[in-house]
Write a protein that holds these residues in place. Structure first.
Motif, PDB file in Angstrom:
ATOM      1  N   GLY A   1       0.790  -1.225   0.000  1.00 50.58           N
ATOM      2  CA  GLY A   1       0.000   0.000   0.000  1.00 50.58           C
ATOM      3  C   GLY A   1       0.819   1.270   0.000  1.00 50.58           C
ATOM      4  O   GLY A   1       0.251   2.366  -0.053  1.00 50.58           O
ATOM      5  N   LEU A   2       2.150   1.139   0.076  1.00 48.78           N
ATOM      6  CA  LEU A   2       2.997   2.331   0.151  1.00 48.78           C
ATOM      7  C   LEU A   2       3.956   2.408  -1.021  1.00 48.78           C
ATOM      8  O   LEU A   2       4.500   1.415  -1.476  1.00 48.78           O
TER       9      LEU A   2
ATOM     10  N   TYR B   1      -3.278  12.899   4.949  1.00 50.04           N
ATOM     11  CA  TYR B   1      -3.295  11.450   5.120  1.00 50.04           C
ATOM     12  C   TYR B   1      -2.086  11.011   5.932  1.00 50.04           C
ATOM     13  O   TYR B   1      -1.100  11.743   6.046  1.00 50.04           O
ATOM     14  N   ILE B   2      -2.183   9.810   6.492  1.00 55.43           N
ATOM     15  CA  ILE B   2      -1.075   9.179   7.213  1.00 55.43           C
ATOM     16  C   ILE B   2      -0.718   7.892   6.476  1.00 55.43           C
ATOM     17  O   ILE B   2      -1.604   7.093   6.135  1.00 55.43           O
ATOM     18  N   ASP B   3       0.564   7.698   6.229  1.00 56.42           N
ATOM     19  CA  ASP B   3       0.996   6.567   5.400  1.00 56.42           C
ATOM     20  C   ASP B   3       0.748   5.228   6.077  1.00 56.42           C
ATOM     21  O   ASP B   3       0.188   4.309   5.473  1.00 56.42           O
ATOM     22  N   ILE B   4       1.223   5.091   7.311  1.00 56.64           N
ATOM     23  CA  ILE B   4       0.993   3.866   8.090  1.00 56.64           C
ATOM     24  C   ILE B   4       0.331   4.275   9.395  1.00 56.64           C
ATOM     25  O   ILE B   4       0.918   5.018  10.187  1.00 56.64           O
ATOM     26  N   TYR B   5      -0.886   3.808   9.608  1.00 55.94           N
ATOM     27  CA  TYR B   5      -1.577   4.132  10.860  1.00 55.94           C
ATOM     28  C   TYR B   5      -1.687   2.864  11.684  1.00 55.94           C
ATOM     29  O   TYR B   5      -2.247   1.857  11.250  1.00 55.94           O
ATOM     30  N   MET B   6      -1.138   2.935  12.907  1.00 52.27           N
ATOM     31  CA  MET B   6      -1.123   1.786  13.804  1.00 52.27           C
ATOM     32  C   MET B   6      -1.990   2.041  15.029  1.00 52.27           C
ATOM     33  O   MET B   6      -2.058   3.170  15.519  1.00 52.27           O
ATOM     34  N   LEU B   7      -2.597   0.988  15.518  1.00 55.46           N
ATOM     35  CA  LEU B   7      -3.255   1.044  16.817  1.00 55.46           C
ATOM     36  C   LEU B   7      -2.184   0.803  17.878  1.00 55.46           C
ATOM     37  O   LEU B   7      -1.473  -0.201  17.841  1.00 55.46           O
ATOM     38  N   HIS B   8      -2.082   1.736  18.814  1.00 52.25           N
ATOM     39  CA  HIS B   8      -0.982   1.740  19.774  1.00 52.25           C
ATOM     40  C   HIS B   8      -1.098   0.613  20.800  1.00 52.25           C
ATOM     41  O   HIS B   8      -0.108   0.191  21.382  1.00 52.25           O
TER      42      HIS B   8
ATOM     43  N   ALA C   1     -11.634   6.483   2.851  1.00 49.88           N
ATOM     44  CA  ALA C   1     -11.759   7.937   2.733  1.00 49.88           C
ATOM     45  C   ALA C   1     -10.434   8.589   2.352  1.00 49.88           C
ATOM     46  O   ALA C   1     -10.372   9.820   2.162  1.00 49.88           O
ATOM     47  N   GLY C   2      -9.365   7.792   2.260  1.00 49.12           N
ATOM     48  CA  GLY C   2      -8.068   8.307   1.856  1.00 49.12           C
ATOM     49  C   GLY C   2      -7.245   8.899   2.983  1.00 49.12           C
ATOM     50  O   GLY C   2      -6.188   9.492   2.736  1.00 49.12           O
TER      51      GLY C   2
END
Length: 314
Positions: free
Chosen positions: A8-9, A110-117, A138-139
């Protein structure tokens, strides 16, 4: 700098990731100096989180991005849904709130990689995956990841995503370092064990290691009889870790490098894709860490450093 491809990146992530816990709008010179030196060395991936410095880490990074006008060249790894004093916050409402606040602080779309902490096992993975995919569609997010989740929960979430035509998690961020913690450094944190290492190798699942240098355990600042740092004593002081330190020193002497470079190279030479998150306070510390990228280790050296072999097999 070596890069690692993430689903995805585009572009790929630099294998060394610059942590941002030391960033602050009140000290933009240090923030800017570290970021400029990192980018000049070929780095492109910055780790931050909604909770770091009460949001100042994100704000400082956002100011630098705006000044430089280089948003498209930088991969932002951001984390949200960290627990607060009332407990876990892994709900669609909390995820949405943290994500939008982070976007505002960073001044990005946008954020490239979004992680749940963190995880909350009481929340079904279906609820979490559905919520994250809403933001991805939603991008606002390009790739999904987790930090401090068990492999079992990752598998469960990705199975649900696959069965329902949704995006699953493509990266994991636990602690991986040559020094093994006696207990979690912070509540709710997860460090890899042998079973987890085997899982990552089997699935070739990318791992972004936090505390990859074990809080400076291999820097030479610590010794078995020096106990003025209670956290280091609590988390890392053990006979096995001191033996790992001795072996890292021995190998460093043979290779003409430092023990902390050997320890960081250990993280980068796993049999699956890894990136190491580092937290230098100065440009000099940054340059020292980057030397680990040019330090080759054999599988035998990696196993010997980690006490899996009694003798060093070249």
């Amino acid at each position: 700098m070596r890069k690692m491809k993430i689903d995805g990146l585009n572009p790929a992530c630099s294998q060394i990731v610059l942590g941002s816990m030391m960033f602050s709008p009140a000290n933009m010179k240090r923030t800017g100096d570290l970021l400029e030196a990192f980018v000049e060395a070929g780095g492109n991936t910055i780790d931050t989180a909604h909770v770091y410095n009460n949001g100042d880490s994100e704000r400082a990074l956002g100011l630098w991005l705006k000044e430089r006008g280089n948003r498209e060249d930088i991969i932002i790894l951001d984390k949200g849904a960290h627990p607060d004093r009332n407990g876990p916050r892994v709900t669609p409402q909390d995820i949405k709130q943290d994500l939008h606040e982070s976007l505002d602080r960073l001044q990005v779309d946008y954020i490239d990689i979004y992680m749940l902490h963190r995880d909350d096992p009481s929340v079904p993975v279906s609820v979490i995956i559905d919520a994250l995919n809403e933001h991805k569609q939603a991008g606002l997010i390009h790739s999904l990841g987790v930090s401090n989740w068990t492999n079992e929960r990752i598998e469960e979430a990705n199975q649900y995503a696959s069965e329902n035509g949704l995006a699953g998690f493509v990266v994991n961020s636990p602690n991986l370092s040559l020094a093994k913690p006696n207990e979690p450094r912070w509540a709710g944190c997860i460090s890899v064990d042998q079973e987890s290492l085997n899982w990552h190798e089997k699935h070739q699942f990318p791992l972004f290691s936090w505390s990859s240098q074990a809080g400076g355990f291999f820097s030479g600042r610590f010794s078995p009889d020096k106990k003025d740092d209670p956290e280091a004593v609590r988390v890392y002081y053990s006979e096995d870790n001191w033996e790992r330190f001795r072996r890292a020193q021995k190998l460093a002497g043979e290779k003409g490098v430092t023990a902390i470079e050997v320890a960081l190279a250990y993280v980068l030479h796993q049999p699956f894709p890894t990136c190491a998150i580092i937290g230098p306070n100065t440009v000099e510390e940054l340059h020292s860490s980057l030397k680990a990228l040019d330090l080759p280790l054999t599988a035998g050296e990696v196993n010997w450093l980690d006490l899996k072999e009694e003798s060093l097999v070249r």
